[in-house]
Scaffold this active site. Sequence first.
Site, mmCIF file in Angstrom:
data_model
loop_
_atom_site.group_PDB
_atom_site.id
_atom_site.type_symbol
_atom_site.label_atom_id
_atom_site.label_comp_id
_atom_site.label_asym_id
_atom_site.label_seq_id
_atom_site.Cartn_x
_atom_site.Cartn_y
_atom_site.Cartn_z
ATOM 1 N N LYS A 21 0.832 -1.208 0.000
ATOM 2 C CA LYS A 21 0.000 0.000 0.000
ATOM 3 C C LYS A 21 0.864 1.254 0.000
ATOM 4 C CE LYS A 21 -2.714 1.073 3.739
ATOM 5 N NZ LYS A 21 -2.692 2.480 4.193
ATOM 6 N N SER A 22 1.854 1.302 0.878
ATOM 7 C CA SER A 22 2.720 2.500 0.967
ATOM 8 C C SER A 22 3.400 2.784 -0.365
ATOM 9 C CB SER A 22 3.846 2.257 1.970
ATOM 10 O OG SER A 22 3.441 2.481 3.249
ATOM 11 N N ARG A 26 3.034 5.906 -3.308
ATOM 12 C CA ARG A 26 4.202 6.662 -3.789
ATOM 13 C C ARG A 26 4.377 6.524 -5.293
ATOM 14 N NH1 ARG A 26 4.619 5.633 1.435
ATOM 15 N NH2 ARG A 26 6.075 6.761 2.783
ATOM 16 N N GLY A 93 -4.631 8.187 5.043
ATOM 17 C CA GLY A 93 -3.775 9.131 5.770
ATOM 18 C C GLY A 93 -2.491 9.434 5.011
ATOM 19 N N ASP A 318 2.667 -0.462 11.939
ATOM 20 C CA ASP A 318 1.336 -0.938 11.549
ATOM 21 C C ASP A 318 1.055 -2.369 12.025
ATOM 22 O OD1 ASP A 318 0.728 1.471 10.339
ATOM 23 O OD2 ASP A 318 1.586 0.860 8.428
ATOM 24 N N LYS A 345 -3.741 6.756 14.499
ATOM 25 C CA LYS A 345 -3.927 6.006 13.244
ATOM 26 C C LYS A 345 -5.406 6.019 12.843
ATOM 27 C CE LYS A 345 0.364 5.213 12.741
ATOM 28 N NZ LYS A 345 1.070 5.900 11.669
ATOM 29 N N ARG A 349 -5.424 3.090 18.108
ATOM 30 C CA ARG A 349 -5.100 1.652 18.128
ATOM 31 C C ARG A 349 -4.617 1.174 19.493
ATOM 32 N NH1 ARG A 349 -2.441 1.113 12.152
ATOM 33 N NH2 ARG A 349 -4.417 1.176 11.024
#
Length: 431
Positions: A21-22, A26, A93, A318, A345, A349
């Site tokens: 995902k990250s 990008r 986010g 995470d 987050k 969390r």
Amino acid sequence: MNMRFEPSRALAGELRAPPDKSISHRAALLGAMASEPVRIENYLHAADTASTLQAVRALGALVETRKDEIVIRGTGLRDVREPGRPIDVGNAGTLMRMLPGWLAAQDGRSFTLDGDPSIRRRPVDRIVAPLSQMGAQLHASGGRFPPLTVHGARLRAISYELPVASAQVKSCILLAALAADGATTVGEPERSRDHTERMLLRAGVNVHRNGRHVTVVNVDELILDRLRVPGDPSSAAFIIAACVLVPGSRLLIGDVGVNWTRCGFLRILRRMRGIVLGDLEEETGELSPHEPVSDLDVAHGTLEATVVEPEEVPPAIDELPLVALLGCFAEGETVVRGAQELRLKESDRIAGVVEGLRGLGADIEATEDGFAVRGTGALRGGVLDARGDHRMAMMGAVAGLASREGVEVLGIEAAAVSYPRFVEDLARLAA
Ligand code: S3P
């Protein structure tokens, strides 16, 4: 949608980790910032990363989704189109924090970013401060929360020390730095994930690291033609935890990203005596343009408690909910320190993990900056509310598989934000 996860038989077989995902966020952003078309292979098609494609389209990039890749024809670094309405980041986010870095450099143009109710409680003052120093004007609700309006300007290069380690904030400044008037340096208290730095290096940018500091020199354009997104170690972590906890399990998990700034959970799990075989990248001190991947061989086994120290938090941020879950089954007391960022987050969390696992029978308490859990070797089960948070939903499902009585997860659909096939993958491996 609610879903019950019953105690599972052994998990077995093979799985390819879903795309990261990250790195997908990008790749889409840098693809849109480049001047020539960029092909992205293995892009994550999930709710968060769909928001990024929508955002770059609204800013003037063309995005074509093909069978095995997406192709982005970007606007270039400084020629973003002003959309007529607010950009909706949904629940993402990373998009909310990174995109303003690029937008801040659009001299004379203004943009507003907004998102879902969870996004509206996540602070953006941490990007407002450095981007304002660079010369942009930003307005956040109450000075702190989205919606966020960015008025672009000609940016100054700065040196900035991040008060908390955050790859999102660091990346935001690095994107702004590309169009500033010199070399920008960002320092962080602990090392956070470095995917942006690696991708910029690949795009021909002069970027270098010196310990906890990264320096980026401004450029005219990004040169990228092809990117491949590796598998996501954070998504894989949920499957790995299920395998470690469910007796008799053994899985081969392919294409897992093992960039050392993302492998914190695997290092912690190994210290707990979890059986995870496979090469992990070691820290070298040199910045690399590559994202290494490994195939991991994981098996069930007994666990020992551990203490996670503050400097270990960013590379495992995470996956810390899973450390709490593993701690329920480990011998001894597992403690996580220096993780107050977890409160900011997709949900709080610390509260969610502690209340959620306690409701399933765990002996766990919240501390100011983390939690402490005394392992009892098992978990009873019950009901866990995901609170609209994908990682809480997936933790609840894994808890159910490893529990004595099963777990009903309230709001399992949240998993689609990062791992749309999660429930199907678990079902297939348990069959
Ligand atoms: C992310 C960085 C982390 C992480 C988030 C994704 C990123 O947040 O929790 O899920 O892609 O840069 P912070 O950088 O705010 O710690």
